[in-house]
Design a protein around this motif. Sequence first.
Motif: not given
Lengths: 360, 578
Positions: B17-19, B21-23, B477-478, B480-483, B485-486
């Motif tokens: 997607k243009p924006n 930033n989702r890993s 996620q809230a 602070g765990a990134g993909l 890590r989750r």
Amino acid sequence: MADINLSRITKCFGDYRAVNQVSLDIADGEFVALLGPSGCGKTTLLRLLAGFEEPDHGQISLGGQIMASPENNVMISPEDRNLGIVFQSYALWPHMTVARNVGYPLEVRGLGRADQDRKIAEALDIVALGPYANRSPSELSGGQRQRVALARCLVMEPRAVLLDEPLANLDVHLRETMQQAFLDFHRRTGATMIYVTHDQSEAMAMADRIAVMDKGHIRQMAAPETLYREPADLMVAGFVGAGAVLPVQGVTVGSNGNCSVQLGQSSITARICPKLADGLTTANAGLCLRPEDVWVIDDAPLRGQVDDCVYLGGRFRLSVRIGADQTLPVYANRRARIGEQVGLQVNDGWVFDRMSGEAA
Amino acid sequence: MQATGRLRGVLPGIIAKPNGNRSSDRLLIWLVVPVFIISILPILRLGFEGVMVGGVPSFDYFHDVLGNSSTWRATANSLYTAGLGTIISLLIGGAFAFLVALTDIRAKAALVFCFMIPMMIPPQITALSWVQLTGPSSALLNAIGMAPPLGSPQPLYSAEGIALLLGIQHASIVFLTLRANLRMLPREQIEAARLAGARGGRLWWQIILPLTSPGLIAGTAMAFVTALGNFGIPAMLGIPAGYQTLPTLIYQKLAGFGPSVLGEVSVLAMLIGAIAICGVALHHRLLSKRDYRLMGMVGRPLDVKLGARRSLVEMALWTVLVAILVIPLLALFTTALVPAFGVKLTFANATFEAFHEVMFVQPSTIRAFQNSFVLSVGAAVTLVLMCLPLAYVMVRRPSNLTKLINLLVEVPYALPGVVLAIACILLFIRIPLIDVSLYGTLAIIFVAYLARFLVIALRPVMNSFTQLDPALEEAAQACGAGLSRRLRDILLPLAAPSAAAGALLVFLTAFNELTVSALLWSAGNETLGVLIFNLDDSGDTVLASAVAVLVVLVVIALMSCFQLAARRLPKGVVPWQT
Ligand SMILES: Nc1ncnc2c1ncn2[C@@H]1O[C@H](COP(=O)(O)OP(=O)(O)O)[C@@H](O)[C@H]1O
Ligand SMILES: [Mg+2]
């Protein structure tokens, strides 16, 4: 900690606008409740704030930093927002102990073992769950699970804590205890809190300010007493607090924001909404009467017939019918017979535009 | 987002997607490339053969094959046997799963343990043992003097015989998928229904069945697709009766060897692929209408008290087990003990000579064990590691691309193994660009296994992601765990039971696999399935039975090791553990 600004946020699911042009400014350290009927978009708004949903229009910023702005292609992901969230279902991880659940945000941040243990112990003490550290979440009661979820937010020292109907799954008694726990938590930490609920008494008891939502819009945002005394429109007047809104004619605007209105045969004095007083049409004026504004006085000129009588402990609440289809809730010191004629004296009231907000 | 997705057609996810930033968008690309190479490219390569006649594009093969009435007869036969077999699997596997997971019957671990074994016996061995069991030359029946007279018809040489064995063979698939699902059923939801007055049949029909329908549907679809591509059983039972299914038709075409073989096989493969895709598409349609995410705590399992009926139910379950497991295994074992095939077994002539021969005289047995072990463990581990992120993206970030992948990964599994093997040979005999040949190495079997069993590992994991309360992940996620890590801290442990069930399924299916490796093996790279088949094919049925018995014993030993380690593994990783 940080202040939160939402500016003209819109979120659509397909063609349905779950959140529609919502603007909100929440100050640092404030306790704000989002109140509204089920399905009005509260959860969606909270999820937009947290970053789980991306707005279609508008801008969200946190402490002056833009979090989401589709117009500028900005979307900070939830893990980078440092917001704590407490879910209705608690969302505790069943495969971790209570202590590890609470310490997980610290684990993610790579804190040392000793620091982690200290902070976990502190957080568990605040929610009075110290002895439960090594239990599994499935071995806790509902209220305890809720407090673990709260402690998990607490350790990460978030910029704000978002709570989505956190008490909806708890029993009434526990709810009061937990309300107090949330308030203590707020006082101790000074965290900005946004609290979603459909229960007006919960919102009134806890929040510094309440934003009333309906069909994706924010109808009014004000302190609880203002909402109660001076509702901006019919929806707010009906949703917040007991009382009745009567259509009234013959509004005469007086000085100091007062006016006199005709109710039945008698004329009463009430406060009037400035917007209405500023020369707008008073054709759609409504009079909002709260039960404590109306006293039962036997020889008062306004008469009504008792439809219902409920004992509340210490006093009675009567439903008194005046006119064909208008009933007023009023408090009385003595029991009244159904069908009995009583006299009512109106000491206060709030006159506003019944139709405002309906166009939106 | 939906609108832009539609505009970009079938490949929306490749373009971030243009924006975006989702890993997870970046993750998708890393997943799509290997999945494409492994499971889609070989099929496309084979499909290419079907539409090219002498180097020019043409539909001649389609005309020839689809105009032939034997094609349609085989299709109808395939649908009938696979359909009936699936119903049998569903009845047996479903009954076992429900009773084991939800009631207070005793000796559950032993029941489940035994129930897993039929799947580990290669299909042609199952067929062989049943034929030996029921036929006039049955070593077992002869030993107890109950064999039918010579010359009487073999009842299993029929469509229903094929369906019955397909049903028994694949009952564990339904069982495992459903059981993983039942594990996540919070007790509260059933208790709530009972408080609402639901009891007995109503409780089962209106609450438990709908709540477990994702698992039921997934298990049914998988059993159907597996039965559709099964070669061993229709080959052993159908060919003697002149009853053809699509896999046996393909086999006979291949045996014929002519200039047009590849093209015709390619068209037949497309036909099977199309049926499988229809089945799977139906499965997804049914599933998409139900979003029964089970909210809240995955709690203690339910224990419906059966009361006085408990002993009766237990007896029924064990009787079924004896019928589908003990008797055929006994038949296999007795065959391994006779001095020569067809000879009547007595105490005097029973001999372990065959076991001695395969274990100590023929070096190929140990080698085949090693090869099959490396291949099946390697495939199981690789596939689970691949499937966790893949299932995550497919469930949580669905796009047209993931939906397409969802259908296409089914094809290598639905196709008969020989077809996949041909496809792999065509593609990997000389890999374009790097000019390396995998043919004649263990690697080509490994790649083919990855393609074939991807879907087995994928489905249970997808299933458990579908059922997971999304808030569990969002909470992390809230925090602070990134993909990644989750995936590691939250999703992996919560999906571990399903992933382990998937890995185990892959391992067990691959360990005895024959039809893929039958064309891909080479000297020194033979698998257990190939070894058994070659022995049986060259008339050494007794030796083949001995190896098959050894295989079953090894698998039981491995399962026992898991059982012993179970206490140290997360709950639910070992599927037969309660
Ligand atoms: N992911 C979604 N997809 C489609 N519609 C949704 C989704 N989430 C919420 N909605 C719809 O948006 C509206 C507002 O939902 P929600 O914010 O959950 O309400 P509340 O929390 O106030 O009860 C509802 O009508 C709901 O059906
Ligand atoms: Mg909500």
